[in-house]
Design an enzyme around this catalytic site. Structure first.
Site, PDB file in Angstrom:
ATOM      1  N   LYS A  53      22.632 -23.144 -14.506  1.00 45.48           N
ATOM      2  CA  LYS A  53      23.234 -21.968 -13.875  1.00 45.48           C
ATOM      3  C   LYS A  53      24.023 -22.374 -12.629  1.00 45.48           C
ATOM      4  O   LYS A  53      25.150 -21.941 -12.418  1.00 45.48           O
ATOM      5  CB  LYS A  53      22.145 -20.937 -13.506  1.00 45.48           C
ATOM      6  CG  LYS A  53      21.575 -20.227 -14.733  1.00 45.48           C
ATOM      7  CD  LYS A  53      20.345 -19.394 -14.428  1.00 45.48           C
ATOM      8  CE  LYS A  53      19.745 -18.847 -15.731  1.00 45.48           C
ATOM      9  NZ  LYS A  53      18.527 -18.073 -15.564  1.00 45.48           N
ATOM     10  N   GLN A  97      14.235 -16.919 -10.912  1.00 41.03           N
ATOM     11  CA  GLN A  97      13.952 -17.415 -12.256  1.00 41.03           C
ATOM     12  C   GLN A  97      12.540 -17.028 -12.692  1.00 41.03           C
ATOM     13  O   GLN A  97      11.578 -17.182 -11.939  1.00 41.03           O
ATOM     14  CB  GLN A  97      14.135 -18.944 -12.288  1.00 41.03           C
ATOM     15  CG  GLN A  97      14.022 -19.562 -13.665  1.00 41.03           C
ATOM     16  CD  GLN A  97      15.134 -19.169 -14.629  1.00 41.03           C
ATOM     17  OE1 GLN A  97      16.242 -18.806 -14.211  1.00 41.03           O
ATOM     18  NE2 GLN A  97      14.853 -19.208 -15.913  1.00 41.03           N
ATOM     19  N   ASP A 120      20.996 -10.292 -12.662  1.00 45.06           N
ATOM     20  CA  ASP A 120      20.194 -10.464 -13.885  1.00 45.06           C
ATOM     21  C   ASP A 120      20.035  -9.128 -14.618  1.00 45.06           C
ATOM     22  O   ASP A 120      19.693  -9.100 -15.801  1.00 45.06           O
ATOM     23  CB  ASP A 120      18.777 -10.943 -13.498  1.00 45.06           C
ATOM     24  CG  ASP A 120      18.485 -12.355 -13.961  1.00 45.06           C
ATOM     25  OD1 ASP A 120      19.182 -12.837 -14.868  1.00 45.06           O
ATOM     26  OD2 ASP A 120      17.551 -12.965 -13.410  1.00 45.06           O
TER      27      ASP A 120
HETATM   28  N1  GUN Z   1      13.854 -16.803 -17.640  1.00 43.02           N
HETATM   29  C1  GUN Z   1      14.334 -16.894 -18.897  1.00 43.02           C
HETATM   30  N2  GUN Z   1      15.516 -16.253 -18.999  1.00 43.02           N
HETATM   31  C2  GUN Z   1      15.789 -15.759 -17.789  1.00 43.02           C
HETATM   32  C3  GUN Z   1      16.876 -15.018 -17.247  1.00 43.02           C
HETATM   33  O1  GUN Z   1      17.844 -14.663 -17.933  1.00 43.02           O
HETATM   34  N3  GUN Z   1      16.793 -14.705 -15.931  1.00 43.02           N
HETATM   35  C4  GUN Z   1      15.748 -15.054 -15.169  1.00 43.02           C
HETATM   36  N4  GUN Z   1      15.750 -14.690 -13.908  1.00 43.02           N
HETATM   37  N5  GUN Z   1      14.720 -15.747 -15.622  1.00 43.02           N
HETATM   38  C5  GUN Z   1      14.747 -16.097 -16.927  1.00 43.02           C
END
Ligand code: GUN
Length: 288
Positions: A53, A97, A120
Site C-alpha cells: 500500500k 490494518q 477504507d
Molecule cells: N486487512 C485485510 N484487508 C484489509 C483492508 O482492506 N483494510 C484494512 N484496513 N485491513 C485489511
C-alpha cells in the site's frame, strides 16, 4: 465458450495513471495527498499488504507514512494515534490494518477514524452512507469489483447478481453497490441451503468467501460474469481464488483471474479514495 479475462493489472494501470495526474494537479496547488497506514503487531500477511500500500502511494505521487507499533500497544495508545492523525492536515486518509491484536477492539478503533479520512470505508458512517446512497467512501475491494464490471461495459440494471459471502469488508458492501446499480441481489453464505440453485440463476456472481472451489462450472449459467475475490493457496502453495478458474472459464462470458484480478484493484481503489479525500480537503481549505 472461453471466458474473456477481466485484467485487474491493466485496469489498475489506467486508474493509477489518472490518480497520478490528479495528485500532480493537487501538488501544483501546494497540497500533497497523504495516507497514513497504521500497523500494530507482526502479522506476516499484514506486513506484506501495508508495504504494498505504501509503495503504491509513492509510485503514484501520494505521500504515505507507515506507523508500525508493537503488538503490546494498548487500545488507548492506538486511539490517541488515530486522533492525532485525524487532526494532522498533511494526512487525508487513515488506514488501520486489520486484524488488530485481540486486546484491541477493532470496531472502536475504526469508529475513532474521522469519516472524512475513512478511505477504507469501514466506519459505520461510511457503511450507512453506502446503504442510503449518500456520498461517502466505499470499501476498496467491492469498489474495485464495480470498476471491473464497468470496464467491460456491463449494465447491471435488471440483472440478477449473486454475492457469495457476507463479510462487512466485501460481501455486504458489494451487495449494496450492486443494488445501487439496480441489480436484483441475492446474498449467499455458509447457511444458504442450496448455493448451486442460487448461482445457476445468476447473471453476475461475486465469490468472496476465502475458500477454494466454492464455485465450480456446474454452478454457473452459461454466459455469466464471474468475479473472484478469494485469495487462497492450493496444495502446491500456488495462489488461487474461490472459483475453480479452469472449469468456470469454459462456461462464463467474463472472469477475473487470481492473481491479477481483484487483488491489484483493492489497492488502486485505496489510492482513488485517498486522492478524493485530498481533493475534498483542498476544496474546503481556505483560499490563499
Ligand atoms: N486487512 C485485510 N484487508 C484489509 C483492508 O482492506 N483494510 C484494512 N484496513 N485491513 C485489511
Amino acid at each position: 465458450m472461453t471466458a474473456q479475462l477481466i485484467d485487474g493489472n491493466a485496469l489498475s494501470q489506467t486508474l493509477r495513471a489518472d490518480v497520478a495526474k490528479r495528485a500532480a494537479a493537487l501538488k501544483a496547488q501546494g497540497i500533497t495527498p497523504g495516507l497514513a497506514v497504521v500497523l500494530v503487531g507482526d502479522n506476516q500477511a499484514s506486513q506484506v499488504y501495508v508495504r504494498n500500500k505504501v509503495k503504491s502511494c509513492q509510485d503514484n505521487g501520494l505521500h504515505s507514512v507507515l506507523e508500525k507499533y508493537d503488538a503490546t500497544m494498548t487500545e488507548a495508545e492506538l486511539l490517541a494515534r488515530v486522533e492525532a492523525l485525524n487532526n494532522d492536515p498533511s494526512i487525508h486518509g487513515i488506514l488501520v490494518q486489520l486484524p488488530l491484536p485481540a486486546h484491541i477492539d477493532a470496531q472502536k478503533v475504526i469508529e475513532a477514524i474521522s469519516p472524512a479520512k475513512d478511505v477504507d470505508g469501514f466506519h459505520i458512517a461510511s457503511a450507512g452512507a453506502l446503504m442510503t446512497g449518500l456520498p461517502g467512501y466505499w470499501p476498496c475491494t467491492p469498489y474495485g469489483c464495480m470498476k471491473m464490471l464497468e470496464s467491460i461495459g456491463y449494465k447491471l440494471r435488471g440483472k440478477h447478481a449473486v454475492v457469495i459471502g457476507r463479510s462487512n469488508i466485501v460481501g455486504k458492501p458489494m451487495a449494496m453497490m450492486l443494488l445501487q446499480e439496480s441489480a436484483t441481489v441475492t446474498i449467499c453464505h455458509s447457511a444458504t441451503a442450496d448455493l448451486k440453485a442460487m448461482t445457476l440463476q445468476a447473471d453476475v456472481i461475486v465469490a468472496a468467501v476465502g475458500k477454494r472451489n466454492v464455485l465450480t462450472a456446474d454452478m454457473v449459467k452459461p454466459g455469466a460474469v464471474v468475479i473472484d475475490v478469494g485469495m487462497n493457496r492450493d496444495e502446491q502453495g500456488k495462489l488461487c481464488g474461490d472459483v475453480d478458474f479452469e472449469g468456470v472459464k469454459a462456461v462464463a462470458s467474463h472472469i477475473t483471474p487470481v492473481p491479477g484480478g481483484v487483488g491489484p484493484m483493492t489497492i488502486t481503489m485505496l489510492l482513488v479514495n485517498t486522492l478524493q479525500a485530498a481533493e475534498l480537503a483542498a476544496a474546503q481549505a481556505p483560499a490563499h
